[in-house]
Scaffold this motif. Structure first.
Motif, PDB file in Angstrom:
ATOM      1  N   TYR A 131       6.282  28.170 -51.788  1.00 45.15           N
ATOM      2  CA  TYR A 131       6.786  27.594 -53.103  1.00 45.15           C
ATOM      3  C   TYR A 131       7.807  26.497 -52.997  1.00 45.15           C
ATOM      4  CZ  TYR A 131       8.042  26.662 -57.855  1.00 45.15           C
ATOM      5  OH  TYR A 131       8.215  25.968 -59.102  1.00 45.15           O
ATOM      6  N   ASN A 132       9.100  26.980 -52.204  1.00 42.36           N
ATOM      7  CA  ASN A 132      10.165  25.939 -52.144  1.00 42.36           C
ATOM      8  C   ASN A 132       9.893  24.778 -51.170  1.00 42.36           C
ATOM      9  OD1 ASN A 132      11.703  27.422 -53.591  1.00 42.36           O
ATOM     10  ND2 ASN A 132      12.380  28.914 -51.917  1.00 42.36           N
ATOM     11  N   ALA A 133       9.095  24.940 -50.331  1.00 40.56           N
ATOM     12  CA  ALA A 133       8.522  23.851 -49.474  1.00 40.56           C
ATOM     13  C   ALA A 133       7.775  22.717 -50.254  1.00 40.56           C
ATOM     14  CB  ALA A 133       7.842  24.406 -48.176  1.00 40.56           C
ATOM     15  N   GLU A 134       6.806  23.462 -51.082  1.00 35.64           N
ATOM     16  CA  GLU A 134       6.031  22.398 -51.764  1.00 35.64           C
ATOM     17  C   GLU A 134       6.933  21.678 -52.828  1.00 35.64           C
ATOM     18  OE1 GLU A 134       2.878  21.638 -51.969  1.00 35.64           O
ATOM     19  OE2 GLU A 134       2.478  22.757 -50.005  1.00 35.64           O
ATOM     20  N   ARG A 135       8.006  22.395 -53.554  1.00 33.66           N
ATOM     21  CA  ARG A 135       8.946  21.693 -54.540  1.00 33.66           C
ATOM     22  C   ARG A 135       9.791  20.641 -53.663  1.00 33.66           C
ATOM     23  NH1 ARG A 135       8.968  20.644 -58.703  1.00 33.66           N
ATOM     24  NH2 ARG A 135      11.051  21.344 -59.542  1.00 33.66           N
ATOM     25  N   ARG A 136       9.915  21.102 -52.580  1.00 35.96           N
ATOM     26  CA  ARG A 136      11.100  19.983 -51.770  1.00 35.96           C
ATOM     27  C   ARG A 136      10.042  18.795 -51.228  1.00 35.96           C
ATOM     28  NH1 ARG A 136      12.895  24.775 -49.046  1.00 35.96           N
ATOM     29  NH2 ARG A 136      11.556  24.339 -47.524  1.00 35.96           N
ATOM     30  N   ALA A 137       8.850  19.099 -51.135  1.00 40.17           N
ATOM     31  CA  ALA A 137       7.924  17.986 -50.707  1.00 40.17           C
ATOM     32  C   ALA A 137       7.512  17.123 -52.028  1.00 40.17           C
ATOM     33  CB  ALA A 137       6.545  18.598 -50.224  1.00 40.17           C
ATOM     34  N   GLY A 138       8.087  17.427 -53.083  1.00 42.82           N
ATOM     35  CA  GLY A 138       7.778  16.551 -54.454  1.00 42.82           C
ATOM     36  C   GLY A 138       6.824  17.074 -55.402  1.00 42.82           C
ATOM     37  N   ALA A 139       6.187  18.247 -55.212  1.00 44.35           N
ATOM     38  CA  ALA A 139       5.128  18.800 -55.992  1.00 44.35           C
ATOM     39  C   ALA A 139       5.941  19.434 -57.353  1.00 44.35           C
ATOM     40  CB  ALA A 139       4.550  20.037 -55.402  1.00 44.35           C
ATOM     41  N   ASP A 140       5.517  19.035 -58.430  1.00 45.03           N
ATOM     42  CA  ASP A 140       5.980  19.484 -59.673  1.00 45.03           C
ATOM     43  C   ASP A 140       5.643  21.147 -59.599  1.00 45.03           C
ATOM     44  OD1 ASP A 140       3.438  20.346 -61.412  1.00 45.03           O
ATOM     45  OD2 ASP A 140       3.008  18.073 -60.970  1.00 45.03           O
ATOM     46  N   PRO A 141       6.547  21.719 -60.621  1.00 44.15           N
ATOM     47  CA  PRO A 141       6.604  23.288 -60.446  1.00 44.15           C
ATOM     48  C   PRO A 141       4.849  23.676 -60.890  1.00 44.15           C
ATOM     49  CG  PRO A 141       8.169  22.812 -61.984  1.00 44.15           C
ATOM     50  CD  PRO A 141       7.469  21.343 -61.624  1.00 44.15           C
ATOM     51  N   LEU A 142       4.080  23.259 -61.637  1.00 45.48           N
ATOM     52  CA  LEU A 142       2.735  23.604 -61.763  1.00 45.48           C
ATOM     53  C   LEU A 142       1.905  23.510 -60.659  1.00 45.48           C
ATOM     54  CD1 LEU A 142       0.487  24.818 -63.575  1.00 45.48           C
ATOM     55  CD2 LEU A 142       0.044  22.508 -64.628  1.00 45.48           C
ATOM     56  N   VAL A 143       1.821  22.319 -59.921  1.00 40.09           N
ATOM     57  CA  VAL A 143       0.892  21.952 -58.938  1.00 40.09           C
ATOM     58  C   VAL A 143       1.702  22.928 -57.692  1.00 40.09           C
ATOM     59  CG1 VAL A 143       0.587  20.408 -56.955  1.00 40.09           C
ATOM     60  CG2 VAL A 143       0.576  19.716 -59.408  1.00 40.09           C
ATOM     61  N   ALA A 144       2.992  23.123 -57.573  1.00 42.46           N
ATOM     62  CA  ALA A 144       3.569  24.332 -56.368  1.00 42.46           C
ATOM     63  C   ALA A 144       2.792  25.405 -56.522  1.00 42.46           C
ATOM     64  CB  ALA A 144       4.853  24.055 -56.446  1.00 42.46           C
ATOM     65  N   ASN A 145       2.748  25.888 -57.953  1.00 43.53           N
ATOM     66  CA  ASN A 145       2.771  27.321 -58.148  1.00 43.53           C
ATOM     67  C   ASN A 145       0.811  27.294 -58.009  1.00 43.53           C
ATOM     68  OD1 ASN A 145       2.870  29.887 -59.134  1.00 43.53           O
ATOM     69  ND2 ASN A 145       3.433  29.288 -61.267  1.00 43.53           N
ATOM     70  N   GLU A 146      -0.010  26.319 -58.438  1.00 39.72           N
ATOM     71  CA  GLU A 146      -1.337  26.369 -57.977  1.00 39.72           C
ATOM     72  C   GLU A 146      -1.497  26.444 -56.355  1.00 39.72           C
ATOM     73  OE1 GLU A 146      -2.620  23.164 -60.041  1.00 39.72           O
ATOM     74  OE2 GLU A 146      -2.963  24.096 -62.000  1.00 39.72           O
ATOM     75  N   ARG A 147      -0.757  25.728 -55.636  1.00 40.25           N
ATOM     76  CA  ARG A 147      -0.966  25.731 -54.258  1.00 40.25           C
ATOM     77  C   ARG A 147      -0.472  27.107 -53.778  1.00 40.25           C
ATOM     78  NH1 ARG A 147       1.250  19.570 -53.069  1.00 40.25           N
ATOM     79  NH2 ARG A 147      -0.319  18.549 -53.918  1.00 40.25           N
ATOM     80  N   MET A 148       0.654  27.720 -54.221  1.00 37.48           N
ATOM     81  CA  MET A 148       1.092  28.982 -53.867  1.00 37.48           C
ATOM     82  C   MET A 148      -0.065  30.042 -53.882  1.00 37.48           C
ATOM     83  SD  MET A 148       4.633  31.025 -54.703  1.00 37.48           S
ATOM     84  CE  MET A 148       3.846  31.509 -56.492  1.00 37.48           C
ATOM     85  N   LEU A 149      -0.700  29.852 -55.035  1.00 38.81           N
ATOM     86  CA  LEU A 149      -1.948  30.878 -55.355  1.00 38.81           C
ATOM     87  C   LEU A 149      -3.025  30.743 -54.257  1.00 38.81           C
ATOM     88  CD1 LEU A 149      -3.091  32.915 -57.278  1.00 38.81           C
ATOM     89  CD2 LEU A 149      -4.225  31.058 -58.612  1.00 38.81           C
ATOM     90  N   GLU A 150      -3.084  29.534 -54.027  1.00 33.94           N
ATOM     91  CA  GLU A 150      -4.413  29.423 -52.816  1.00 33.94           C
ATOM     92  C   GLU A 150      -3.835  30.133 -51.663  1.00 33.94           C
ATOM     93  OE1 GLU A 150      -7.497  28.568 -53.145  1.00 33.94           O
ATOM     94  OE2 GLU A 150      -7.031  28.530 -55.435  1.00 33.94           O
ATOM     95  N   PHE A 151      -2.581  29.746 -51.279  1.00 23.21           N
ATOM     96  CA  PHE A 151      -1.901  30.384 -49.961  1.00 23.21           C
ATOM     97  C   PHE A 151      -1.817  31.819 -50.308  1.00 23.21           C
ATOM     98  CE2 PHE A 151       2.034  31.703 -47.927  1.00 23.21           C
ATOM     99  CZ  PHE A 151       1.829  31.369 -46.580  1.00 23.21           C
ATOM    100  N   SER A 152      -1.564  32.317 -51.350  1.00 24.12           N
ATOM    101  CA  SER A 152      -1.393  33.790 -51.633  1.00 24.12           C
ATOM    102  C   SER A 152      -2.859  34.494 -51.226  1.00 24.12           C
ATOM    103  CB  SER A 152      -0.897  34.243 -52.922  1.00 24.12           C
ATOM    104  OG  SER A 152      -1.811  34.086 -54.032  1.00 24.12           O
ATOM    105  N   LYS A 153      -3.974  33.769 -51.640  1.00 25.90           N
ATOM    106  CA  LYS A 153      -5.249  34.346 -51.454  1.00 25.90           C
ATOM    107  C   LYS A 153      -5.599  34.388 -49.878  1.00 25.90           C
ATOM    108  CE  LYS A 153      -7.107  32.631 -55.902  1.00 25.90           C
ATOM    109  NZ  LYS A 153      -7.938  31.699 -56.328  1.00 25.90           N
ATOM    110  N   ARG A 154      -5.268  33.325 -49.094  1.00 26.81           N
ATOM    111  CA  ARG A 154      -5.352  33.286 -47.774  1.00 26.81           C
ATOM    112  C   ARG A 154      -4.562  34.336 -47.138  1.00 26.81           C
ATOM    113  NH1 ARG A 154      -4.817  27.636 -48.737  1.00 26.81           N
ATOM    114  NH2 ARG A 154      -2.751  27.724 -47.198  1.00 26.81           N
TER     115      ARG A 154
END
Length: 61
Positions: free
Chosen positions: A19-42
């Motif tokens: 999540y922190n890496a996504e935020r540092r890369a410029g993703a807003d909180p909602l997008v970072a959270n959605e990407r983290m959800l996909e990562f958590s599934k994997r």
């Protein structure tokens, strides 16, 4: 060498790092959270595969 399955603390830390890496890369909180959800599934799927290998090894013992 196979790695051991993730402990709940390791899983939590991996998700927080992602999540922190996504935020540092410029993703807003909602997008970072959605990407983290996909990562958590994997991550959880990999954990389940590791557990299955452990079960198979334990059954042979």
């Amino acid at each position: 060498m196979r790695r051991l399955p993730l402990s709940p603390i390791d899983r939590e830390q991996a998700l927080a790092n992602f999540y922190n890496a996504e935020r540092r890369a410029g993703a807003d909180p909602l997008v970072a959270n959605e990407r983290m959800l996909e990562f958590s599934k994997r991550l959880d799927a990999a954990f389940e595969r590791d557990l299955e290998v452990i079960r198979q090894v334990m059954e042979r013992s």
